[in-house]
Design a protein around this motif. Structure first.
Motif, PDB file in Angstrom:
ATOM      1  N   UNK A 269      -7.687 -42.155  -6.634  1.00  0.00           N
ATOM      2  CA  UNK A 269      -7.086 -41.413  -5.528  1.00  0.00           C
ATOM      3  C   UNK A 269      -7.785 -41.831  -4.241  1.00  0.00           C
ATOM      4  N   UNK A 270      -7.010 -42.106  -3.207  1.00  0.00           N
ATOM      5  CA  UNK A 270      -7.618 -42.538  -1.963  1.00  0.00           C
ATOM      6  C   UNK A 270      -6.783 -42.190  -0.749  1.00  0.00           C
ATOM      7  N   UNK A 271      -7.436 -42.194   0.395  1.00  0.00           N
ATOM      8  CA  UNK A 271      -6.758 -42.107   1.683  1.00  0.00           C
ATOM      9  C   UNK A 271      -6.521 -43.544   2.132  1.00  0.00           C
ATOM     10  N   UNK A 272      -5.274 -43.858   2.452  1.00  0.00           N
ATOM     11  CA  UNK A 272      -4.910 -45.229   2.810  1.00  0.00           C
ATOM     12  C   UNK A 272      -4.311 -45.240   4.212  1.00  0.00           C
ATOM     13  N   UNK A 273      -4.773 -46.178   5.032  1.00  0.00           N
ATOM     14  CA  UNK A 273      -4.203 -46.348   6.367  1.00  0.00           C
ATOM     15  C   UNK A 273      -3.857 -47.816   6.552  1.00  0.00           C
ATOM     16  N   UNK A 274      -2.744 -48.070   7.222  1.00  0.00           N
ATOM     17  CA  UNK A 274      -2.230 -49.431   7.358  1.00  0.00           C
ATOM     18  C   UNK A 274      -1.411 -49.536   8.630  1.00  0.00           C
TER      19      UNK A 274
END
Length: 404
Positions: A269-274
């Motif tokens: 589980x992760x926080x992803x930014x792109x």
């Protein structure tokens, strides 16, 4: 500042428990829940709650980009340049890479001229943007990312002691660089199915023998190959996994991927930014559309050192994740119970995402509670933003435009 309601995406590799528990909903969910999108991508924009009703963040920004985005609006064509997500992978994602900015523009125009519908499952380019991305682990996060140093890969292939791999091992040993990697990967990913069906079982037998011999050096790499083969039998992506760095992120660590880096998230589980894009070129390990020729056009075969991003302490309660991406910046705040409100510095607009506890956002005399799994939209016109934990410690991520 306003509450931001994320857009829930359901994919087969998602979890029936993680996002539901995070957001306080009944468990298990009806379908696997893979991603919660907080952004203004046309495919699934989040919604802003204003005066009792909700409005698309995409439409809110388009109606007044100067107020919502501020000085960065002209630079990014009046569009929010980043997309923030919570990602929950219970099974491996596809083997994939993302295009550069030039490749994305050319591919998007090409598929438009071919009249491929934007929502077609055969579409590679759903927008004209590149997609550098950063994922920060909320729990132990497993991934494949970037081509491993060829010398290490030669050692791995040799250790498996599979005679059918000898020609590829010798080829890579003779040319331990991007050209050698390109040759081996291209050969494996394009093998006729009949040959693959003969080679893969031999490789898997070698993996089993390696583990049975209690060898330790490549245990995680070998186990991953066996797990992928069980999930995707007969898939060329299983062979390709032998060439890629096997990475484990501990909570708080990040993984940055630039254009062209081959990768597959495995579990966690992760926080992803792109960058605000949904362009994905897939090469295997998925029931979705696979386009190997297009993937080969965008891949960067340069060996990649482990692309782990260590959080950089800013002060006693905040950490910055540095990347070269101009579209986004990410900071993590660990808010202590009973502490004074913490100022939230940012460039332009921001999205605040609470991943543990409850946070009270403050602006002047206004306040907004964000529960775990919830988020807030902060326009560029909103100033003097502060955050405070409520009834216990809390964790908050701040996503904004790069260059802070």
């Amino acid at each position: 500042m306003h509450e931001l309601v994320g857009a829930l995406r359901s994919y087969a590799w998602g979890s029936r428990t993680v996002l539901a528990q995070l957001c306080g909903r009944p468990v298990p969910s009806a379908h696997p829940e893979a991603e919660l999108w907080f952004g203004a991508h046309p495919a699934d924009p989040a919604r802003v709650r204003i005066d009792g009703h909700t409005e698309s963040l995409l439409e809110l920004v388009a109606a007044d980009p100067q107020r919502q985005l501020g000085a960065v609006a002209p630079e990014f064509g009046g569009r929010l340049p980043f997309l923030l997500k919570i990602l929950a992978a219970e099974e491996p994602l596809s083997l994939q890479a993302h295009p550069s900015a030039d490749q994305a523009r050319a591919g998007f125009e090409r598929e438009n001229l071919q009249r491929v519908p934007l929502d077609s499952p055969m579409r590679n380019y759903r927008d004209d943007s590149h997609k550098p991305e950063l994922v920060v682990a909320l729990n132990r996060f497993e991934a494949l990312a970037g081509f491993r140093d060829p010398h290490r890969t030669v050692a791995l292939l040799t250790a498996l002691a599979v005679p059918e791999l000898k020609q590829y091992t010798e080829l890579l040993a003779a040319q331990p660089d991007s050209s050698g990697l390109r040759t081996v990967f291209t050969t494996w990913i394009t093998l006729p199915q009949a040959i693959l069906d003969t080679l893969l079982p031999k490789v898997l037998d070698g993996c089993v023998s390696y583990l049975a011999a209690s060898c330790e050096e490549f245990v995680s790499e070998v186990r991953t190959v066996l797990e992928l083969a069980e999930a995707y039998p007969g898939d060329a992506g299983v062979l390709a996994a032998l060439l890629i760095n096997r990475i484990t992120l501990e909570p708080g660590q990040g993984l940055f991927l630039a254009a062209g880096n081959l990768h597959a998230y495995l579990n966690g589980v992760g926080v992803e930014i792109m960058a605000n894009s949904d362009n994905v070129l897939r090469g295997g390990l998925t029931p979705k559309h696979v386009d190997v020729p297009e993937l080969l056009r965008v891949l960067d075969f340069e060996p990649l050192a482990l692309p782990i991003v260590t959080p950089e302490p800013v002060d006693e309660h905040s950490f910055r994740y540095r990347t070269p991406a101009p579209e986004f910046a990410l900071r993590r705040f660990e808010l202590a119970d009973g502490a004074d409100p913490t100022p939230i510095p940012r460039t332009g607009p921001g999205i605040m995402l609470c991943t543990a506890g409850t946070v009270r956002m403050l602006q002047g005399g206004d306040s907004l509670l964000i529960p775990q799994g919830g988020a807030a939209w902060i326009s560029a016109a909103d100033t003097d933003i502060r955050a405070q934990a409520v009834d216990g410690a809390a964790q908050l991520f701040c996503a904004c435009v790069g260059g802070e």
